[in-house]
Design a protein around this motif. Structure first.
Motif, PDB file in Angstrom:
ATOM      1  N   ALA A  30      -3.744  14.080  -0.736  1.00 54.04           N
ATOM      2  CA  ALA A  30      -3.813  14.177   0.732  1.00 54.04           C
ATOM      3  C   ALA A  30      -5.043  13.449   1.261  1.00 54.04           C
ATOM      4  CB  ALA A  30      -3.832  15.646   1.152  1.00 54.04           C
ATOM      5  N   ILE A  31      -6.172  13.579   0.582  1.00 56.59           N
ATOM      6  CA  ILE A  31      -7.382  12.882   1.023  1.00 56.59           C
ATOM      7  C   ILE A  31      -7.196  11.371   0.947  1.00 56.59           C
ATOM      8  CG2 ILE A  31      -9.791  12.415   0.392  1.00 56.59           C
ATOM      9  CD1 ILE A  31     -10.023  15.403  -0.305  1.00 56.59           C
ATOM     10  N   LEU A  32      -6.626  10.878  -0.153  1.00 53.36           N
ATOM     11  CA  LEU A  32      -6.381   9.431  -0.275  1.00 53.36           C
ATOM     12  C   LEU A  32      -5.394   8.943   0.783  1.00 53.36           C
ATOM     13  CD1 LEU A  32      -6.252   8.938  -4.133  1.00 53.36           C
ATOM     14  CD2 LEU A  32      -7.930   8.006  -2.548  1.00 53.36           C
ATOM     15  N   PHE A  33      -4.353   9.737   1.074  1.00 57.01           N
ATOM     16  CA  PHE A  33      -3.384   9.357   2.090  1.00 57.01           C
ATOM     17  C   PHE A  33      -4.041   9.270   3.462  1.00 57.01           C
ATOM     18  CE2 PHE A  33      -0.285  10.602   5.330  1.00 57.01           C
ATOM     19  CZ  PHE A  33       0.674   9.602   5.154  1.00 57.01           C
ATOM     20  N   LYS A  55     -11.770   0.699  11.297  1.00 54.36           N
ATOM     21  CA  LYS A  55     -12.014  -0.718  10.978  1.00 54.36           C
ATOM     22  C   LYS A  55     -12.749  -0.888   9.639  1.00 54.36           C
ATOM     23  CE  LYS A  55     -11.138  -2.365  15.293  1.00 54.36           C
ATOM     24  NZ  LYS A  55      -9.921  -1.946  15.785  1.00 54.36           N
ATOM     25  N   LYS A  56     -12.301  -0.199   8.636  1.00 56.24           N
ATOM     26  CA  LYS A  56     -12.846  -0.352   7.289  1.00 56.24           C
ATOM     27  C   LYS A  56     -11.716  -0.726   6.347  1.00 56.24           C
ATOM     28  CE  LYS A  56     -17.037   2.123   7.416  1.00 56.24           C
ATOM     29  NZ  LYS A  56     -18.119   2.394   6.589  1.00 56.24           N
ATOM     30  N   SER A  57     -12.086  -1.214   5.189  1.00 59.40           N
ATOM     31  CA  SER A  57     -11.059  -1.597   4.212  1.00 59.40           C
ATOM     32  C   SER A  57     -10.475  -0.340   3.564  1.00 59.40           C
ATOM     33  CB  SER A  57     -11.658  -2.506   3.145  1.00 59.40           C
ATOM     34  OG  SER A  57     -12.649  -1.830   2.425  1.00 59.40           O
ATOM     35  N   PRO A  58      -9.175  -0.377   3.275  1.00 63.42           N
ATOM     36  CA  PRO A  58      -8.552   0.791   2.650  1.00 63.42           C
ATOM     37  C   PRO A  58      -9.039   0.951   1.205  1.00 63.42           C
ATOM     38  CG  PRO A  58      -6.972  -0.995   2.826  1.00 63.42           C
ATOM     39  CD  PRO A  58      -8.213  -1.429   3.548  1.00 63.42           C
ATOM     40  N   PRO A  59      -8.903   2.144   0.656  1.00 62.17           N
ATOM     41  CA  PRO A  59      -9.358   2.348  -0.726  1.00 62.17           C
ATOM     42  C   PRO A  59      -8.512   1.528  -1.702  1.00 62.17           C
ATOM     43  CG  PRO A  59      -8.119   4.250   0.011  1.00 62.17           C
ATOM     44  CD  PRO A  59      -8.310   3.358   1.206  1.00 62.17           C
ATOM     45  N   ARG A  60      -9.156   1.004  -2.722  1.00 61.85           N
ATOM     46  CA  ARG A  60      -8.456   0.209  -3.728  1.00 61.85           C
ATOM     47  C   ARG A  60      -7.975   1.159  -4.825  1.00 61.85           C
ATOM     48  NH1 ARG A  60      -9.609  -2.111  -8.397  1.00 61.85           N
ATOM     49  NH2 ARG A  60      -8.556  -4.040  -8.971  1.00 61.85           N
ATOM     50  N   ILE A  61      -6.678   1.368  -4.873  1.00 62.60           N
ATOM     51  CA  ILE A  61      -6.097   2.276  -5.857  1.00 62.60           C
ATOM     52  C   ILE A  61      -5.437   1.409  -6.924  1.00 62.60           C
ATOM     53  CG2 ILE A  61      -4.440   4.140  -6.231  1.00 62.60           C
ATOM     54  CD1 ILE A  61      -4.790   4.786  -3.217  1.00 62.60           C
TER      55      ILE A  61
END
Length: 178
Positions: free
Chosen positions: A108-111, A121-127
């Motif tokens: 849920a936190i990653l979503f 306006k930040k880059s999404p997490p790299r999974i």
């Protein structure tokens, strides 16, 4: 003769009392002051130990936590241990349930983080992409299939009445575990 025994008892009692209180009458006046190194060894090395307690516990961070040298870290470790104890013992929470709830929380936190990146306006997490190779899985499945088939063959032999000794041993084992 009674006087001699009384004097012997008194002198013995005086020696014991002097030894306990640290006043040894047989010592010289030069030895009245103990050296600083002997005091330090008595203070830091109780009961005649050769190594410090920190060294006995392995040194490093675990020994620091256990000996409360870093109070915040030690308090945090004690708090985490207490919370785990309360969860598992008092609330009767299961480990599998806890792991599942933690995985759901992480997902849920990653979503939310992935969706909120467009607003802040930040880059999404790299999974990273995770893939299991085919060959080790097939080897494991083949070995598991072989063991299961062998167990079925043994059960078939026992159930068909071919091996009375195995049948009785399995019956005893199953009745003992009940």
């Amino acid at each position: 003769m009674a006087e001699h025994e009384e004097k012997h008892e008194e002198s013995l009692m005086e020696k014991i009392a002097d030894t306990i209180h640290g006043h040894d009458s047989s010592s010289d006046s030069d030895d009245d002051k103990p050296s600083e190194s002997s005091i330090k060894t008595k203070v830091f090395r109780l009961f005649g130990r050769e190594r410090s307690v920190h060294h006995v516990f392995g040194g490093g961070k675990p020994a620091d936590i256990f000996l409360w040298r870093n109070k915040k870290l030690s308090a945090g470790a004690l708090g985490v241990a207490t919370v785990i104890w309360v969860l598992f013992e008092l609330l009767e929470y299961n480990l599998l349930t806890l792991v599942c709830h933690l995985l759901i929380l992480a997902l849920a936190i990653l979503f939310l983080w992935s969706n909120a990146t467009s607003f802040i306006k930040k880059s999404p997490p790299r999974i990273p992409e995770v893939q299991i190779p085919k060959d080790p899985v097939l080897e494991f499945a083949q070995a598991l299939r072989f063991e299961i088939n062998w167990a079925f063959a043994v059960l078939r032999d026992i159930a068909s009445g071919r091996d009375l000794k195995k049948f009785l041993s399995v019956c005893c084992l199953l009745s003992c575990t009940d």
